[in-house]
Write an enzyme that holds these catalytic residues in place. Structure first.
Site, mmCIF file in Angstrom:
data_model
loop_
_atom_site.group_PDB
_atom_site.id
_atom_site.type_symbol
_atom_site.label_atom_id
_atom_site.label_comp_id
_atom_site.label_asym_id
_atom_site.label_seq_id
_atom_site.Cartn_x
_atom_site.Cartn_y
_atom_site.Cartn_z
ATOM 1 N N GLU A 117 9.688 -1.344 29.246
ATOM 2 C CA GLU A 117 9.783 -1.988 27.939
ATOM 3 C C GLU A 117 10.795 -1.212 27.104
ATOM 4 O O GLU A 117 10.685 0.010 26.942
ATOM 5 C CB GLU A 117 8.402 -1.967 27.270
ATOM 6 C CG GLU A 117 8.455 -2.474 25.856
ATOM 7 C CD GLU A 117 7.187 -3.211 25.452
ATOM 8 O OE1 GLU A 117 6.345 -3.487 26.336
ATOM 9 O OE2 GLU A 117 7.062 -3.520 24.262
ATOM 10 N N ASN A 121 1.739 -0.346 25.676
ATOM 11 C CA ASN A 121 1.128 -1.659 25.894
ATOM 12 C C ASN A 121 0.509 -1.568 27.288
ATOM 13 O O ASN A 121 1.042 -2.064 28.267
ATOM 14 C CB ASN A 121 2.173 -2.761 25.800
ATOM 15 C CG ASN A 121 2.787 -2.811 24.410
ATOM 16 O OD1 ASN A 121 2.083 -2.741 23.413
ATOM 17 N ND2 ASN A 121 4.101 -2.889 24.341
ATOM 18 N N LYS A 166 -2.487 2.686 21.832
ATOM 19 C CA LYS A 166 -1.989 1.700 20.862
ATOM 20 C C LYS A 166 -3.120 0.699 20.681
ATOM 21 O O LYS A 166 -3.425 -0.059 21.605
ATOM 22 C CB LYS A 166 -0.738 1.030 21.406
ATOM 23 C CG LYS A 166 -0.229 -0.142 20.564
ATOM 24 C CD LYS A 166 1.083 -0.673 21.137
ATOM 25 C CE LYS A 166 1.587 -1.879 20.343
ATOM 26 N NZ LYS A 166 2.898 -2.346 20.846
ATOM 27 N N GLU A 193 0.007 -5.321 17.423
ATOM 28 C CA GLU A 193 0.796 -6.268 18.223
ATOM 29 C C GLU A 193 -0.021 -6.871 19.369
ATOM 30 O O GLU A 193 0.428 -6.931 20.511
ATOM 31 C CB GLU A 193 2.065 -5.591 18.751
ATOM 32 C CG GLU A 193 2.959 -5.095 17.623
ATOM 33 C CD GLU A 193 4.300 -4.544 18.068
ATOM 34 O OE1 GLU A 193 4.383 -3.982 19.171
ATOM 35 O OE2 GLU A 193 5.260 -4.678 17.284
ATOM 36 N N ASP A 229 9.882 0.718 11.755
ATOM 37 C CA ASP A 229 9.897 0.690 13.217
ATOM 38 C C ASP A 229 11.247 1.096 13.789
ATOM 39 O O ASP A 229 12.024 0.235 14.185
ATOM 40 C CB ASP A 229 9.518 -0.722 13.691
ATOM 41 C CG ASP A 229 9.347 -0.803 15.196
ATOM 42 O OD1 ASP A 229 9.372 0.251 15.860
ATOM 43 O OD2 ASP A 229 9.183 -1.916 15.710
ATOM 44 N N GLU A 266 6.457 10.585 16.281
ATOM 45 C CA GLU A 266 6.971 9.792 17.409
ATOM 46 C C GLU A 266 8.396 9.372 17.105
ATOM 47 O O GLU A 266 8.663 8.686 16.115
ATOM 48 C CB GLU A 266 6.077 8.566 17.630
ATOM 49 C CG GLU A 266 6.546 7.682 18.780
ATOM 50 C CD GLU A 266 5.618 6.485 19.038
ATOM 51 O OE1 GLU A 266 4.388 6.671 19.131
ATOM 52 O OE2 GLU A 266 6.130 5.359 19.130
ATOM 53 N N GLU A 310 16.488 1.233 21.275
ATOM 54 C CA GLU A 310 16.094 -0.167 21.115
ATOM 55 C C GLU A 310 16.863 -0.879 19.995
ATOM 56 O O GLU A 310 17.345 -1.987 20.185
ATOM 57 C CB GLU A 310 14.584 -0.232 20.833
ATOM 58 C CG GLU A 310 14.101 -1.630 20.520
ATOM 59 C CD GLU A 310 12.601 -1.704 20.260
ATOM 60 O OE1 GLU A 310 11.916 -0.665 20.317
ATOM 61 O OE2 GLU A 310 12.125 -2.826 20.009
HETATM 62 C C1 BDP Z 1 8.465 -1.923 18.873
HETATM 63 C C2 BDP Z 1 8.918 -2.395 20.210
HETATM 64 C C3 BDP Z 1 7.773 -2.795 21.091
HETATM 65 C C4 BDP Z 1 6.759 -1.657 21.158
HETATM 66 C C5 BDP Z 1 6.339 -1.289 19.756
HETATM 67 C C6 BDP Z 1 5.409 -0.080 19.747
HETATM 68 O O1 BDP Z 1 9.786 -3.501 20.029
HETATM 69 O O2 BDP Z 1 8.288 -3.076 22.371
HETATM 70 O O3 BDP Z 1 5.675 -2.043 21.925
HETATM 71 O O4 BDP Z 1 7.471 -0.930 19.005
HETATM 72 O O5 BDP Z 1 5.877 0.987 19.387
HETATM 73 O O6 BDP Z 1 9.550 -1.356 18.202
HETATM 74 O O7 BDP Z 1 4.245 -0.209 20.070
#
Ligand code: BDP
Length: 695
Positions: free
Chosen positions: A190, A233, A310, A314, A388, A410, A416
């Site tokens: 990812e 995830n 996590k 999301e 983010d 973190e 990304e």
């Molecule tokens: C976002 C990413 C996603 C991650 C999320 C996270 O797009 O893929 O799962 O952060 O940190 O920026 O959990």
């Protein structure tokens, strides 16, 4: 010929071979900053060889063995000379490695005080004379410190620093210095842009790719001491016995290098793989399931680090599914791990719009009220910025606001939102900006670095995590210059005060060349790259001007799934102006920062330009400190950024032929694309905002 002469002839032959072979050898970047190519300056090469005719080290365990191997490998490459394992009969110098317990030579030096000061992972390097020979001492309390010290010594040699009168004491400022891999079980990553996962689940545990040992060497050279190997995830299957065997095989390879394995845990695992009807953290059967799971893991991996989680973020499951708090969830897992010495790293990356309409405020609201309710072995892991991983954000307001809960920072090494593996963006300046930010939590000087070091509030444990940018690409990171981000992250994890300039210089010397012009050209490019990226993508505090791929400009993006995944939610451009009012009149996100920041950032006149549109919504005609209107200022940043990217390509061309062709050509191709993309960002964003600014 006597033996000594024979030895010398052999050494010379070996040298000739190494130097003759060097230019022909192609380089693909696999060796990272551990290239150990021959020292070009002959006088220095001779000097280093003379200091290192022998390596004296106790037999020791595996960590001592890898330290000696690395030193031999490094010296062989750098000097073309094979150091012997016993002091040579001539007057040559020796490198002595060890701990007072394992090495009588080290014990005799009476370094107790110095070693006490450097702690369990630290080390000292000393130049001394023993029986009129120059001796370089690499001493530590434990073998892992010896390994770190060995890498330090090699780094000095690689970067042309003096090694003749050493008096170095180093101790890491943070205890847990982790990589977080967002690797999926199907081998994809990812937000990974450098190939497939390094873990080959199908071949494990029987076969562990030899590359894993090189991954460990690279990490140990920086001081990284832990790795979360699967995505946040998380797939619960990672916790099944069959997979734990595979994880244990990876852990075995990493162990000699001082690297502990951690796993991301899926909060629903008791249901999805455990057959329970619930994953409610206050349910006794659930807690028992996790305790048994922890026992099962530690039976295979005695030094297992713990879980990253996590939760309720999301779409991931979590304690709130059962009307429990983050603390209920984290504490239940922490209790399962406590007797084994494991920790929970509970992520604060949550954004529930029922908590607050402004996404950047939610984590603070959810977590500050839980301060003091977490077990001792729980970290709350907080992204550097409030939103983010954007190219520029103010530091997350949780830093300094959780006096009773150790916060782990973190960072995202994988790019990304920063050009992925196509754009050269050196992240050390961004991380230093974050680490040096003053939270004012205990008065001026309460920097984020001091908060996470447990120096502002006394934390029982400390740590930092970086989302890895590594993958199966031969050069590990896709972009040859992105290796610098892995390097800088690890070095900052060891010492958050290191300067981006120093780190860039060090990395370039180790990875490309010590030649002054090359060092100057590449470091200059690196050090400009982050601000240039901000200029051509999201200047003046703009953020999230992207769409689904998080790469291309998409300021018009209106995500049908959720407003806070849209771009328009974050810039709110209209004919009246642009930006989000986060002052007291607006969402009052400024209220989550302490004085004097909350006052400073509440007023556009005292908000730094770099954060202006993060905190304020301003008319296009707003007069900037530069004298320009806001609109003209925006255009000038986009223009400057695109020009900067084009200049990188030219700068890189100026060193063609002076570094190896294979790596040069690969980076040149990326820089060319970056220049094209930067112009596209400028054109798209300027045209988009112009329709509001100058309709
Ligand atoms: C976002 C990413 C996603 C991650 C999320 C996270 O797009 O893929 O799962 O952060 O940190 O920026 O959990």
């Amino acid at each position: 010929m006597d033996n000594v002469t024979k030895g010398r002839v052999a050494a010379v032959a070996c040298l000739v071979f190494v130097f003759a072979a060097a230019p022909a050898r192609g380089e693909d970047g696999y060796d990272l900053w551990l290239r150990y190519r021959p020292i070009v300056d002959e006088a220095r090469r001779v000097e280093i060889s003379a200091h290192a005719t022998a390596i004296v080290a106790p037999a020791g365990g595996e960590t001592m063995r890898v330290a000696v191997d690395e030193l031999q490998r490094g010296l062989r490459g750098l000097t073309g000379h094979e150091a012997s394992r016993v002091p040579a009969p001539d007057r040559g110098g020796a490198i002595v490695l060890g701990t007072p317990a394992s090495s009588p030579a080290i014990a005799a030096l009476r370094l107790e005080e110095a070693l006490k000061a450097v702690g369990d992972e630290g080390y000292v390097l000393r130049s001394v004379r023993v029986q009129d020979r120059p001796v370089t001492v690499v001493a530590a309390r434990h073998d892992i410190g010896v390994l770190y010290g060995t890498f330090h010594l090699l780094r000095l040699i690689q970067t042309s620093a003096s090694v003749t009168s050493l008096d170095v004491s180093e101790r890491p400022r943070l205890n847990r210095r982790l990589l977080n891999h967002w690797d999926n079980m199907d081998g994809s990553i990812e937000r990974g842009y450098a190939g497939r996962s390094l873990w080959n689940w199908a071949a494990l545990p029987a076969t562990v790719d030899s590359r894993i040992a090189d991954y460990a060497r690279a990490n140990a050279s920086l001081g990284i001491n832990g790795t979360v190997i699967n995505s946040v995830n998380a797939n619960a299957r990672t916790l099944q016995p069959e997979y734990l065997d595979k994880v244990a095989a990876i852990a075995r390879v990493l162990r000699p290098y001082g690297i502990r394995v951690y796993l991301s845990a899926n909060f629903s695992a008791p249901r999805t793989i455990g057959g329970l009807a619930t994953a409610d953290p206050l349910d006794a059967a659930v807690a028992a399931w996790w305790r048994a799971k922890a026992d099962e893991i530690y039976a295979r991996i005695p030094d297992f680090g713990g879980f990253a989680v996590k939760a309720n973020s999301e779409g991931q499951p979590g304690p709130q599914d059962y009307k429990r708090t983050h603390a209920d969830g984290a504490n239940m897992l922490a209790d399962a791990l406590a007797s084994h010495g494991g920790v929970v790293m509970w992520r604060a990356f949550v954004y529930d719009d029922s908590v607050d309409p402004d996404r950047v405020k939610r984590a603070y609201l959810e977590f500050t009220r839980l301060d003091g309710t977490f077990r001792d072995n729980v970290f709350v892991q907080v992204k550097n910025g409030a939103l983010d991983f954007q190219p520029r954000e103010p530091f997350h307001p949780l830093f300094g606001a959780m006096p009773k809960t150790p916060l782990m920072a973190e960072l995202q090494i994988t790019q990304e939102y920063l050009g992925q593996s196509t754009h050269a963006v050196y992240l050390a300046p961004m991380w230093r900006e974050f680490l040096a930010s003053d939270t004012f939590a205990a008065g001026p000087g309460s920097t984020v670095a001091r908060v996470i070091e447990g120096d502002v509030h006394p934390y029982a444990d400390t740590g930092i995590a970086g989302v890895a940018n590594t993958g199966s690409d031969r050069n590990w990171t896709g972009h040859g210059l992105a290796q610098a981000n892995w390097h800088a992250y690890g070095r900052l994890a060891w010492n958050p005060s290191l300067s981006p300039e120093g780190l860039a210089d060090e990395w370039v010397r180790m990875t490309w060349s010590n030649e002054a012009r090359i060092v100057a050209t590449i470091t200059d490019l690196l050090l400009r790259s982050r601000e240039t990226y901000v200029d051509y993508t999201m200047p003046l505090g703009l953020h999230h001007l992207i769409g689904g791929d998080h790469y291309a400009p998409m300021p018009e993006n209106a995500d049908p799934r959720r407003a806070d995944w849209s771009a328009i939610y974050y810039h709110r451009a209209s004919r009246d102006g642009v930006g989000v009012d986060r002052s007291r009149r607006g969402t009052d996100a400024v209220g989550q920062y302490r004085s004097p920041l909350r006052e400073r950032w509440a007023d556009p006149a005292t908000t730094p330009d770099a954060l202006l549109l993060w905190f304020h919504r301003l008319p296009w005609t707003y007069r900037m400190a530069s004298g320009r209107t806001l609109w003209d200022e925006i255009v000038s940043h986009y223009t400057r950024g695109a020009e900067g990217a084009a200049a990188f390509e030219q700068a890189w061309q100026s060193i063609a032929g002076q570094v190896d062709a294979e790596r040069h050509v690969a980076v040149a191709a990326k820089l060319h694309q970056q220049a094209i993309d930067a112009a596209a960002w400028r054109d798209k964003c300027v045209a988009y905002f112009r329709q509001f600014a100058q309709p």
